[in-house]
Design an enzyme around this catalytic site. Structure first.
Site, PDB file in Angstrom:
ATOM      1  N   HIS A  35      41.470  38.164 115.211  1.00 57.87           N
ATOM      2  CA  HIS A  35      41.363  39.605 115.002  1.00 57.87           C
ATOM      3  C   HIS A  35      41.568  40.329 116.334  1.00 57.87           C
ATOM      4  O   HIS A  35      41.326  39.763 117.418  1.00 57.87           O
ATOM      5  CB  HIS A  35      39.997  39.960 114.431  1.00 57.87           C
ATOM      6  CG  HIS A  35      39.854  39.646 112.977  1.00 57.87           C
ATOM      7  ND1 HIS A  35      38.912  40.239 112.161  1.00 57.87           N
ATOM      8  CD2 HIS A  35      40.559  38.788 112.176  1.00 57.87           C
ATOM      9  CE1 HIS A  35      39.022  39.774 110.932  1.00 57.87           C
ATOM     10  NE2 HIS A  35      40.019  38.878 110.911  1.00 57.87           N
TER      11      HIS A  35
ATOM     12  N   GLU B  47      39.860  42.618 117.768  1.00 58.46           N
ATOM     13  CA  GLU B  47      38.632  42.749 118.571  1.00 58.46           C
ATOM     14  C   GLU B  47      38.295  41.446 119.299  1.00 58.46           C
ATOM     15  O   GLU B  47      37.924  41.461 120.483  1.00 58.46           O
ATOM     16  CB  GLU B  47      37.450  43.151 117.682  1.00 58.46           C
ATOM     17  CG  GLU B  47      37.612  44.502 116.993  1.00 58.46           C
ATOM     18  CD  GLU B  47      38.140  44.381 115.585  1.00 58.46           C
ATOM     19  OE1 GLU B  47      37.640  45.098 114.701  1.00 58.46           O
ATOM     20  OE2 GLU B  47      39.062  43.558 115.362  1.00 58.46           O
TER      21      GLU B  47
ATOM     22  N   CYS C 252      33.647  40.550 113.752  1.00 56.84           N
ATOM     23  CA  CYS C 252      33.885  41.317 114.980  1.00 56.84           C
ATOM     24  C   CYS C 252      32.648  42.116 115.392  1.00 56.84           C
ATOM     25  O   CYS C 252      32.361  42.266 116.586  1.00 56.84           O
ATOM     26  CB  CYS C 252      35.082  42.235 114.791  1.00 56.84           C
ATOM     27  SG  CYS C 252      36.637  41.333 114.542  1.00 56.84           S
TER      28      CYS C 252
ATOM     29  N   CYS D 179      34.905  44.325 111.194  1.00 55.43           N
ATOM     30  CA  CYS D 179      34.404  43.493 110.099  1.00 55.43           C
ATOM     31  C   CYS D 179      33.116  42.790 110.550  1.00 55.43           C
ATOM     32  O   CYS D 179      32.696  42.926 111.700  1.00 55.43           O
ATOM     33  CB  CYS D 179      35.476  42.473 109.718  1.00 55.43           C
ATOM     34  SG  CYS D 179      35.742  41.206 110.993  1.00 55.43           S
TER      35      CYS D 179
END
Length: 265
Positions: free
Chosen positions: A154, A156, A187, A184
């Site tokens: 991801h 992040e 993260c 999410c």
């Protein structure tokens, strides 16, 4: 017997003396009357003077009291105006600071949007992220989940890894994260564990957002709670995502039609 001149003179003299005595008595009587009439006037005059002095003193005291009241009222008015002016200047300074910070935030979010476009270019969901320390970007990342075939890729997570390597520490306590989509659960957990001070995100994620959309992990009693601000350049961030998914849907429909299959809804 007829009276002689001497008798007449003596008689006139006696009358004159009698008149003089009568006049003297009258004068003395008049003086006594004047004195008697003046005796009660003296105290009355003193009383009137005293009363006049008391009235004048009361008037002066009333004037002094009124002057003191007006002075106090004016002092309170000036103090109030000073407080209001101080509050006004403080509010202006706070607003100027907010606008300056907003301008900075938008600049960093636009860089996150540029990172998101890189994700879209490789066929991944367009999510971009930057991490800032001291008004300087120290890490950039974009979603590479499909490209890397890794659920950990991801934007992040990638940015956090780069930022930790950049500063040589896993603690990002004085850093701000800008990400185009609400973090999410994975993260959000990484943000808590890395001690990131502030998180600014763009579009809200109604399916997996953990800053309030689905749940708010940052409100739970963990050992760290970042400051969170959402909705920055939300329309632009959401439009980029919507365009990507529309393109994916159009591509899927075109591929299904070529293969003679009905596209799934």
């Amino acid at each position: 017997m007829a009276k002689g001149p001497s008798d007449i003179g003596e008689k006139n003299m006696a009358l004159k003396q009698e008149n003089m005595a009568s006049n003297q008595k009258r004068i003395e009587l008049n003086q006594k009357t004047v004195e008697t009439s003046q005796e009660p006037l003296m105290p009355n005059r003193e009383n009137r003077n005293r009363e006049a002095a008391e009235i004048e003193a009361a008037r002066l005291k009333e004037q002094e009291t009124e002057a003191a009241r007006l002075k106090g009222q004016e002092t309170r008015r000036r103090n109030y105006e000073k407080r209001m002016e101080k509050q006004r200047l403080a509010a202006l300074a706070a607003e100027e600071q907010r606008l300056r910070q907003r301008h900075k935030d938008e600049g960093f979010m636009r860089e996150a949007l540029r990172q998101a476009q890189k994700a879209a270019a490789i066929g991944d969901v367009p999510i971009g992220c930057v991490i800032v320390r001291g008004d300087k970007i120290i890490a950039r990342g974009y979603n590479r989940r499909n490209a890397d075939k890794s659920v950990l890729s991801h934007a992040e997570i990638i940015s956090i890894k780069k930022a930790c390597k950049k500063i040589g520490d896993w603690r990002l306590e004085d850093c701000t994260m800008y990400v185009t989509l609400e973090p999410c659960p994975m993260c959000a957990g990484a943000i808590v564990n890395s001690r990131i001070k502030r998180v600014v995100y763009g579009a809200r994620d109604a399916k997996a957002g953990c800053c309030g959309s689905v749940t708010d992990l940052f409100a739970l009693p963990f050992n760290h709670r970042p400051q969170v601000e959402g909705g920055l350049l939300e329309d632009e961030c959401a439009a980029l995502l919507a365009a990507f998914f529309e393109s994916c849907a159009a591509g899927a429909e075109m591929g299904a039609s070529r293969n003679g299959k009905k596209p799934q809804s």
